[in-house]
Every structure is written in C-alpha cells, then in structure tokens.
Scaffold this active site. Sequence first.
Site, PDB file in Angstrom:
ATOM      1  N   LYS A  49      36.087  47.813  40.940  1.00  0.00           N
ATOM      2  CA  LYS A  49      36.418  48.827  41.951  1.00  0.00           C
ATOM      3  C   LYS A  49      37.199  49.977  41.316  1.00  0.00           C
ATOM      4  O   LYS A  49      36.941  51.137  41.597  1.00  0.00           O
ATOM      5  CB  LYS A  49      37.218  48.181  43.099  1.00  0.00           C
ATOM      6  CG  LYS A  49      36.344  47.276  43.964  1.00  0.00           C
ATOM      7  CD  LYS A  49      37.151  46.386  44.904  1.00  0.00           C
ATOM      8  CE  LYS A  49      36.234  45.386  45.584  1.00  0.00           C
ATOM      9  NZ  LYS A  49      36.921  44.327  46.300  1.00  0.00           N
ATOM     10  N   GLN A  93      42.443  41.673  48.426  1.00  0.00           N
ATOM     11  CA  GLN A  93      41.350  41.011  47.704  1.00  0.00           C
ATOM     12  C   GLN A  93      41.322  39.524  48.067  1.00  0.00           C
ATOM     13  O   GLN A  93      42.330  38.827  47.946  1.00  0.00           O
ATOM     14  CB  GLN A  93      41.542  41.214  46.191  1.00  0.00           C
ATOM     15  CG  GLN A  93      40.395  40.728  45.347  1.00  0.00           C
ATOM     16  CD  GLN A  93      39.103  41.537  45.545  1.00  0.00           C
ATOM     17  OE1 GLN A  93      39.110  42.752  45.594  1.00  0.00           O
ATOM     18  NE2 GLN A  93      37.984  40.837  45.671  1.00  0.00           N
ATOM     19  N   ASP A 116      37.904  47.803  54.446  1.00  0.00           N
ATOM     20  CA  ASP A 116      37.027  46.620  54.382  1.00  0.00           C
ATOM     21  C   ASP A 116      36.475  46.287  55.772  1.00  0.00           C
ATOM     22  O   ASP A 116      35.611  45.417  55.903  1.00  0.00           O
ATOM     23  CB  ASP A 116      37.808  45.393  53.863  1.00  0.00           C
ATOM     24  CG  ASP A 116      37.479  45.067  52.413  1.00  0.00           C
ATOM     25  OD1 ASP A 116      36.478  45.617  51.893  1.00  0.00           O
ATOM     26  OD2 ASP A 116      38.217  44.271  51.809  1.00  0.00           O
TER      27      ASP A 116
END
Length: 291
Positions: A49, A93, A116
């Site tokens: 990322k 994460q 997200d």
Amino acid sequence: MPLILDGKKARDSYKSRLIERVGALSCTPTLALVQIGDNRESTIYIEQKKKFGQTIGAHTEHIHLPENATENSISSRILALNRRDDVHGIIIQLPLPAHLDRLSLINLIDPEKDVDGLTDENQRLLEEGTPRHIPATAKGVSLLLDFYGISPAGKKAVVFGRSRLVGHPAAKLLEMKGADVSVCHSKTEDPEKISKTANILVVAVGKPGLIGARHVKEGAVVIDVGINSVSGAKLEEEIPKRKIVGDVDFEAVQSLASAISPVPGGVGPMTVLSLFDNLISSAEKSCPRQR
Ligand code: NAD
C-alpha cells in the site's frame, strides 16, 4: 483459452486518473495505516500500500503498535487520527491479535475517513444503496469487470462468501449494477447447483481448489478473490517464498470459463487501487481543489 482478467493492466490504466485527481488537490491525500503486532503478511500488505501510494503522489503514515497494545491505547490513537485534518483515511490492518475486538475498534474510525468501508455506518449506507466508501476488494471486483466491459446488468451472478470485507459488499455491488444475485456460504446446500447457473461467479472464501469444473457453467466469467498460501512453509523466514493460489482450480475451470481472473495478478492489484480511490474521494471532500 478464456480471456484473462489482468488486474495489473486494469490497475495501471485506472492509475493515471488517480494521479490526475491527486494533482488537482490543494492537499496531499494521507492514509494512516494502523498495524498492531507483527503479522508477517500484514507487513507485506502494508508495504504494498505504501509503495502504491507513493506512485500516485499520496502520503501514507504507518502507525505500528506492539502485539500486546491495549484496546484503550489503540482507541486513543484512532481518535487522535480522527481529529487530524491532514489525515483523510484510516485503516486498521487485519487480522488483529486475538485479545482485540476488531469491530469495536473499526467503529471508532470516523466514517468519512473509513476508506476500508467497514464501519457499521458505511456498511449500512452500502446496504441502502447509497455507499460512501465501498470496501476496496468488492470495489476492485467491480472495476475489473468494468475495465473488461463486462456488465452485470440482467445477468445471473453467484457470490461465494458473505463476509463484511468482501463477499457481502461484492454481492451488493453486483445487485446495484442490475445482476440477479445469489450468495453461497459455508452452510449452503448443493452449492454446485447454484453456481452452475452463474454468468458471473465471484469466489471469496479462502479455500484453495474449492471451485472446480462441476461449479462452472460454460461461458461464465469467474472472479477469484481468494488468497491462499500453499507453500507448506513451516518457518516464518520461508513465508516470502510461498506460492499464492486462489479458491478456483484454474486448470480445471479454464476450458469452461469465458473469462477468469488469475491469482496472483487479478483482484489483488485492484484492491489496492480501490483503497486509494476511496482515500482520494475522502480528500476531495475535505480539502479544496487547486484552481
Ligand atoms: P472470511 O473468512 O471473513 O469469510 C469467508 C466466507 O466464506 C464466509 O462468509 C463463509 O461463510 C464463506 N465460506 C466458508 N466455506 C465456504 C464454502 N465451502 N462455500 C461457500 N462459502 C464458504 O474471509 P474474507 O476476509 O472474506 O476473505 C475471503 C478470501 O479472500 C480469503 O482467501 C482472503 O485472503 C481473500 N482476500 C483477498 C483480497 C484481495 O485483495 N484479493 C482481499 C481480501 C481478502
């Protein structure tokens, strides 16, 4: 041979548009990546990322907390990120260490910054058909289909998996695009019979070889979201050498499918792209465009 739905090619094509959008902003889109513990695969994903962010001119900030971090200490870091005007996206994460409740931490993220798309509020908005941030993998599936001119409208789509992260939002997006969608999950009886009806089959389960020829109708488009490590690596140091496969038995299915996404190189690159697409949308809302 089926058409190979090449996620790297699609990502690189969409990427130029992201670069233009970043260039039009008066701020640098900034993504905070919160990692708790040292899960090796999480570290690899975070590096991917960061690398992609750099290539489009976005900034990433890696907040790395210890494995034994308490829910309180993580909460205060998230709330502090919520308050910062220079942070436009926050992701936690996954997976998290076992002592932490992932949903209660995720729900602390300001939904505007939840790039997200996992907070209850963003899931509800998607459910209602008015999404704010769509979970990146599901959006990646949709963009991959768009890139290859495959319209779900009027088609029969079957999604394997119903997680908050992938299966459920992927099914919702296909439905919003006019597909007639069925979902198969761990308790579904006779899933082969259902998947055999699919013009578009999306598989997001996490079981290598789950989908074989018996599941696929001739001419179907098959999107394999699964990521499974089949190296048999027993030592942590061996993980980088692992072989990654999807949930679909590619060899068995290729003579039936009209198009298929490979693993790796299919949905994976589209997921990272979609995350940054969400980040830029968030930055576009909160900082003015340059003249
Ligand atoms: P998850 O474990 O949260 O969900 C799995 C889902 O599969 C559940 O809904 C479960 O009911 C369903 N399931 C289990 N057995 C089944 C069966 N036999 N038939 C049909 N459904 C069954 O996993 P997830 O987070 O949704 O991820 C799914 C897969 O996608 C994993 O392999 C993950 O690594 C991968 N993934 C890939 C990307 C990417 O960028 N390509 C991103 C996220 C996740």
